[in-house]
Design an enzyme around this catalytic site. Structure first.
Site, PDB file in Angstrom:
ATOM      1  N   GLY A 121       4.383  -6.911  -3.759  1.00 22.70           N
ATOM      2  CA  GLY A 121       4.171  -6.592  -5.167  1.00 22.70           C
ATOM      3  C   GLY A 121       3.262  -7.577  -5.891  1.00 22.70           C
ATOM      4  O   GLY A 121       3.191  -7.576  -7.119  1.00 22.70           O
ATOM      5  N   ASN A 125       8.606   2.795   0.460  1.00 23.72           N
ATOM      6  CA  ASN A 125       9.823   2.257  -0.146  1.00 23.72           C
ATOM      7  C   ASN A 125       9.630   2.379  -1.647  1.00 23.72           C
ATOM      8  O   ASN A 125       8.893   1.602  -2.242  1.00 23.72           O
ATOM      9  CB  ASN A 125      10.016   0.793   0.278  1.00 23.72           C
ATOM     10  CG  ASN A 125      11.180   0.138  -0.455  1.00 23.72           C
ATOM     11  OD1 ASN A 125      11.927   0.810  -1.178  1.00 23.72           O
ATOM     12  ND2 ASN A 125      11.341  -1.165  -0.289  1.00 23.72           N
ATOM     13  N   GLU A 136       7.535  -8.502   6.345  1.00 24.52           N
ATOM     14  CA  GLU A 136       7.147  -8.451   4.939  1.00 24.52           C
ATOM     15  C   GLU A 136       7.123  -9.866   4.369  1.00 24.52           C
ATOM     16  O   GLU A 136       8.162 -10.362   3.916  1.00 24.52           O
ATOM     17  CB  GLU A 136       8.142  -7.607   4.132  1.00 24.52           C
ATOM     18  CG  GLU A 136       8.213  -6.155   4.565  1.00 24.52           C
ATOM     19  CD  GLU A 136       8.571  -5.234   3.399  1.00 24.52           C
ATOM     20  OE1 GLU A 136       7.862  -4.245   3.219  1.00 24.52           O
ATOM     21  OE2 GLU A 136       9.529  -5.521   2.668  1.00 24.52           O
ATOM     22  N   GLU A 159      14.163  -8.312  -1.283  1.00 25.08           N
ATOM     23  CA  GLU A 159      14.753  -8.206  -2.623  1.00 25.08           C
ATOM     24  C   GLU A 159      16.279  -8.155  -2.530  1.00 25.08           C
ATOM     25  O   GLU A 159      16.975  -8.696  -3.396  1.00 25.08           O
ATOM     26  CB  GLU A 159      14.180  -6.965  -3.339  1.00 25.08           C
ATOM     27  CG  GLU A 159      12.717  -7.205  -3.736  1.00 25.08           C
ATOM     28  CD  GLU A 159      11.837  -5.969  -3.765  1.00 25.08           C
ATOM     29  OE1 GLU A 159      12.349  -4.837  -3.792  1.00 25.08           O
ATOM     30  OE2 GLU A 159      10.593  -6.148  -3.755  1.00 25.08           O
ATOM     31  N   LYS A 179      11.642   1.773  -3.918  1.00 19.97           N
ATOM     32  CA  LYS A 179      12.430   0.795  -4.683  1.00 19.97           C
ATOM     33  C   LYS A 179      13.139   1.522  -5.836  1.00 19.97           C
ATOM     34  O   LYS A 179      13.458   2.704  -5.702  1.00 19.97           O
ATOM     35  CB  LYS A 179      11.540  -0.356  -5.144  1.00 19.97           C
ATOM     36  CG  LYS A 179      10.761  -0.952  -3.949  1.00 19.97           C
ATOM     37  CD  LYS A 179      10.116  -2.255  -4.224  1.00 19.97           C
ATOM     38  CE  LYS A 179       9.399  -2.733  -2.960  1.00 19.97           C
ATOM     39  NZ  LYS A 179       8.772  -4.043  -3.104  1.00 19.97           N
ATOM     40  N   SER A 237       1.846  -5.400  -0.300  1.00 15.37           N
ATOM     41  CA  SER A 237       0.581  -5.028  -0.938  1.00 15.37           C
ATOM     42  C   SER A 237      -0.361  -4.286  -0.001  1.00 15.37           C
ATOM     43  O   SER A 237      -1.578  -4.449  -0.079  1.00 15.37           O
ATOM     44  CB  SER A 237      -0.111  -6.264  -1.546  1.00 15.37           C
ATOM     45  OG  SER A 237       0.726  -6.859  -2.526  1.00 15.37           O
ATOM     46  N   HIS A 285      15.895  -6.067   3.222  1.00 14.66           N
ATOM     47  CA  HIS A 285      14.687  -6.237   2.402  1.00 14.66           C
ATOM     48  C   HIS A 285      14.788  -7.557   1.637  1.00 14.66           C
ATOM     49  O   HIS A 285      15.880  -7.946   1.208  1.00 14.66           O
ATOM     50  CB  HIS A 285      14.538  -5.058   1.433  1.00 14.66           C
ATOM     51  CG  HIS A 285      13.190  -5.043   0.775  1.00 14.66           C
ATOM     52  ND1 HIS A 285      12.875  -5.881  -0.269  1.00 14.66           N
ATOM     53  CD2 HIS A 285      12.064  -4.348   1.057  1.00 14.66           C
ATOM     54  CE1 HIS A 285      11.603  -5.680  -0.616  1.00 14.66           C
ATOM     55  NE2 HIS A 285      11.094  -4.755   0.171  1.00 14.66           N
TER      56      HIS A 285
HETATM   57  P1  13P Z   1       4.412  -3.556  -2.139  1.00 15.52           P
HETATM   58  O1  13P Z   1       3.682  -2.602  -1.224  1.00 15.52           O
HETATM   59  O2  13P Z   1       4.568  -3.031  -3.527  1.00 15.52           O
HETATM   60  O3  13P Z   1       3.852  -4.926  -2.074  1.00 15.52           O
HETATM   61  O4  13P Z   1       5.911  -3.645  -1.573  1.00 15.52           O
HETATM   62  C1  13P Z   1       6.109  -3.900  -0.239  1.00 15.52           C
HETATM   63  C2  13P Z   1       7.550  -3.745   0.068  1.00 15.52           C
HETATM   64  O5  13P Z   1       8.378  -4.525  -0.376  1.00 15.52           O
HETATM   65  C3  13P Z   1       7.948  -2.587   0.879  1.00 15.52           C
HETATM   66  O6  13P Z   1       9.266  -2.676   1.273  1.00 15.52           O
END
Ligand code: 13P
Length: 249
Positions: free
Chosen positions: A173, A9, A167, A97, A11, A212, A95
């Protein structure tokens, strides 16, 4: 046996130049073991570029969100049919976010899930608790609420073939990964919830871990019986790291 899926992803990262470099590095180093499927979920403006770069490749294309509507006066939105037009196979829905910054409610996530299915896409449905929810001991309640909201609108027959991603919000992150035990526990709970609807769908659904995940912790997570792959943020932007995770899978 469920196949493993390693999905990146990106982002809101990358540029045309970075896309080209990243995809060509991935294509040069893709593991040949054939053990895991790979996908990249890229920002909308780069779909055409990555679609063309991945032509004839085994890495699949995905997007990060989809409109709950099929077409019409929804300025700024992108439909499932448009994503399918660019050879997307996957689309992320729900997601954390999107849920926390853009107000995607459980209900909207369910509608987006259905929109993805109507367009022939595979939704990657994200579920996960915040740190505060984990500390309050309500992780399972949150996962159940997020899943039940989808099943309020989606039958188990319509659900079949979708991918789930666990997640934990506190691990995204942050460099803090769920322990293999914490992740396995949540994955097993999600699979148990699916089993209440259909043993076959529960057995066949890929449940990915996200938060992560990196080369150094991928293996210990991916050997857990209910962890069928990863949804990778930061580490998917570095070809060597993403390849190392796919190799671990
Ligand atoms: P990270 O791997 O950067 O923690 O992000 C995970 C994520 O949100 C994947 O959709």
């Amino acid at each position: 046996m469920r196949r493993k899926l390693i999905a990146g992803n990106w982002k809101m990262n990358a540029s045309k130049v970075q896309c080209e470099a990243l995809i060509s590095a991935l294509l040069q180093n893709i593991p040949h073991s054939g053990g895991a499927d790979m996908a990249v979920c890229v920002p909308y403006p780069y779909l055409a570029q990555v679609e063309s770069a991945l032509r004839d490749a085994t890495i699949r294309l995905g997007a990060q969100d989809v409109s709950e509507h099929d077409k019409g006066a929804y300025t700024g939105e992108v439909s499932g049919a448009m994503l399918a037009d660019f050879s997307c196979k996957y689309v992320i829905v729900g997601h954390s976010e999107r849920r926390s910054y853009y107000g995607d409610s459980d209900e909207v996530v369910a509608l987006k899930f259905l929109a993805a299915k109507r367009a022939g896409l595979i939704p990657i449905l994200c579920l996960g608790e915040t740190l505060e929810e984990r500390e309050r001991g309500v992780t399972r309640d949150i996962l159940k609420r997020q899943l039940d909201a989808v099943f309020d609108r989606v039958s188990i027959a319509e659900f079949a073939g979708a991918v789930v991603a666990y997640e934990p919000v506190w691990a995204i992150g942050t460099g803090k990964t769920a322990t293999p035990e914490q992740a396995q526990d949540a994955h097993a709970f999600i699979r148990d919830q699916l089993r209440l609807k259909s043993a076959t769908v529960a057995a066949e659904t890929q449940i990915l871990y996200g938060g992560s995940m990196k080369a150094s912790n991928a293996r210990e997570l991916l050997v857990q019986p209910d962890i069928d792959g990863g949804l990778i943020g930061g580490a998917s932007l570095i070809a060597d790291d993403f390849i190392a995770i796919a190799t671990a899978a």
